[in-house]
Design a protein around this motif. Sequence first.
Motif, PDB file in Angstrom:
ATOM      1  N   ILE A   1       0.854  -1.178   0.000  1.00 37.87           N
ATOM      2  CA  ILE A   1       0.000   0.000   0.000  1.00 37.87           C
ATOM      3  C   ILE A   1       0.892   1.231   0.000  1.00 37.87           C
ATOM      4  CG2 ILE A   1      -1.765   1.293   1.239  1.00 37.87           C
ATOM      5  CD1 ILE A   1      -2.616  -1.340   2.523  1.00 37.87           C
ATOM      6  N   GLY A   2       0.597   2.173  -0.883  1.00 38.60           N
ATOM      7  CA  GLY A   2       1.374   3.407  -0.942  1.00 38.60           C
ATOM      8  C   GLY A   2       0.449   4.592  -1.188  1.00 38.60           C
ATOM      9  N   GLY A   3       0.864   5.722  -0.722  1.00 43.80           N
ATOM     10  CA  GLY A   3       0.058   6.921  -0.921  1.00 43.80           C
ATOM     11  C   GLY A   3       0.933   8.146  -1.052  1.00 43.80           C
ATOM     12  N   ARG A   4       0.427   9.147  -1.767  1.00 46.54           N
ATOM     13  CA  ARG A   4       1.174  10.406  -1.891  1.00 46.54           C
ATOM     14  C   ARG A   4       0.177  11.563  -1.928  1.00 46.54           C
ATOM     15  NH1 ARG A   4       2.600   9.892  -8.280  1.00 46.54           N
ATOM     16  NH2 ARG A   4       0.425   9.975  -8.786  1.00 46.54           N
TER      17      ARG A   4
ATOM     18  N   LYS B   1       1.464  23.699  -1.572  1.00 47.69           N
ATOM     19  CA  LYS B   1       0.295  24.445  -2.038  1.00 47.69           C
ATOM     20  C   LYS B   1      -1.020  23.664  -1.988  1.00 47.69           C
ATOM     21  CE  LYS B   1       2.597  27.651  -5.125  1.00 47.69           C
ATOM     22  NZ  LYS B   1       2.612  28.215  -6.469  1.00 47.69           N
ATOM     23  N   ASN B   2      -1.007  22.421  -1.737  1.00 42.87           N
ATOM     24  CA  ASN B   2      -2.214  21.591  -1.613  1.00 42.87           C
ATOM     25  C   ASN B   2      -3.152  21.805  -2.804  1.00 42.87           C
ATOM     26  OD1 ASN B   2      -3.895  19.677  -0.541  1.00 42.87           O
ATOM     27  ND2 ASN B   2      -4.807  21.023   0.983  1.00 42.87           N
ATOM     28  N   GLU B   3      -2.656  21.510  -3.988  1.00 40.71           N
ATOM     29  CA  GLU B   3      -3.436  21.699  -5.205  1.00 40.71           C
ATOM     30  C   GLU B   3      -4.355  20.515  -5.509  1.00 40.71           C
ATOM     31  OE1 GLU B   3      -0.457  22.472  -8.097  1.00 40.71           O
ATOM     32  OE2 GLU B   3      -0.133  24.520  -7.400  1.00 40.71           O
ATOM     33  N   GLY B   4      -4.406  19.566  -4.641  1.00 43.03           N
ATOM     34  CA  GLY B   4      -5.337  18.456  -4.808  1.00 43.03           C
ATOM     35  C   GLY B   4      -4.761  17.228  -5.473  1.00 43.03           C
ATOM     36  N   GLU B   5      -3.478  17.191  -5.671  1.00 43.00           N
ATOM     37  CA  GLU B   5      -2.879  15.998  -6.282  1.00 43.00           C
ATOM     38  C   GLU B   5      -2.654  14.943  -5.206  1.00 43.00           C
ATOM     39  OE1 GLU B   5       0.504  16.677  -8.685  1.00 43.00           O
ATOM     40  OE2 GLU B   5      -0.306  18.516  -9.538  1.00 43.00           O
ATOM     41  N   ARG B   6      -3.299  13.854  -5.390  1.00 47.62           N
ATOM     42  CA  ARG B   6      -3.165  12.736  -4.449  1.00 47.62           C
ATOM     43  C   ARG B   6      -3.098  11.446  -5.250  1.00 47.62           C
ATOM     44  NH1 ARG B   6      -7.539  15.676  -2.377  1.00 47.62           N
ATOM     45  NH2 ARG B   6      -6.899  16.983  -0.645  1.00 47.62           N
ATOM     46  N   GLY B   7      -2.520  10.469  -4.651  1.00 50.89           N
ATOM     47  CA  GLY B   7      -2.473   9.165  -5.306  1.00 50.89           C
ATOM     48  C   GLY B   7      -2.370   8.041  -4.289  1.00 50.89           C
ATOM     49  N   ILE B   8      -3.025   6.945  -4.606  1.00 50.27           N
ATOM     50  CA  ILE B   8      -2.971   5.752  -3.756  1.00 50.27           C
ATOM     51  C   ILE B   8      -2.617   4.576  -4.656  1.00 50.27           C
ATOM     52  CG2 ILE B   8      -4.291   4.174  -2.302  1.00 50.27           C
ATOM     53  CD1 ILE B   8      -6.037   6.504  -1.495  1.00 50.27           C
TER      54      ILE B   8
END
Length: 98
Positions: free
Chosen positions: A63-66, A72-79
């Motif tokens: 399991i990994g997440g970023r 700036k918290n521009e909404g880029e997320r990944g799991i």
Amino acid sequence: MRRVIPIFILCAFPLVARELTLDQAVEQAIAGNRGFASAAFEVEKAQGRALQAGLPRNPELEIGGRTDVLFKNEGERGIALGISQAIARKNRLAKARE
């Protein structure tokens, strides 16, 4: 005189003996011997190792997440989720079974 009374009491009440079969006597002897118990446990451990040697390894869950909270918290997320399974070669299993 005091020693005679306990001896008389022991002789007056005979001990009641019960009959044992050969199987019961063997079971009692084995149950009371810690050496036999530990030897039996070692045999069970060896059987477990032999069984485990022929089985494949357990799969692993990755399991990994970023996220970009720090930038700036521009909404880029990944799991990322992954499952990995080790595949054994035939020679290793044959040698492990032996």
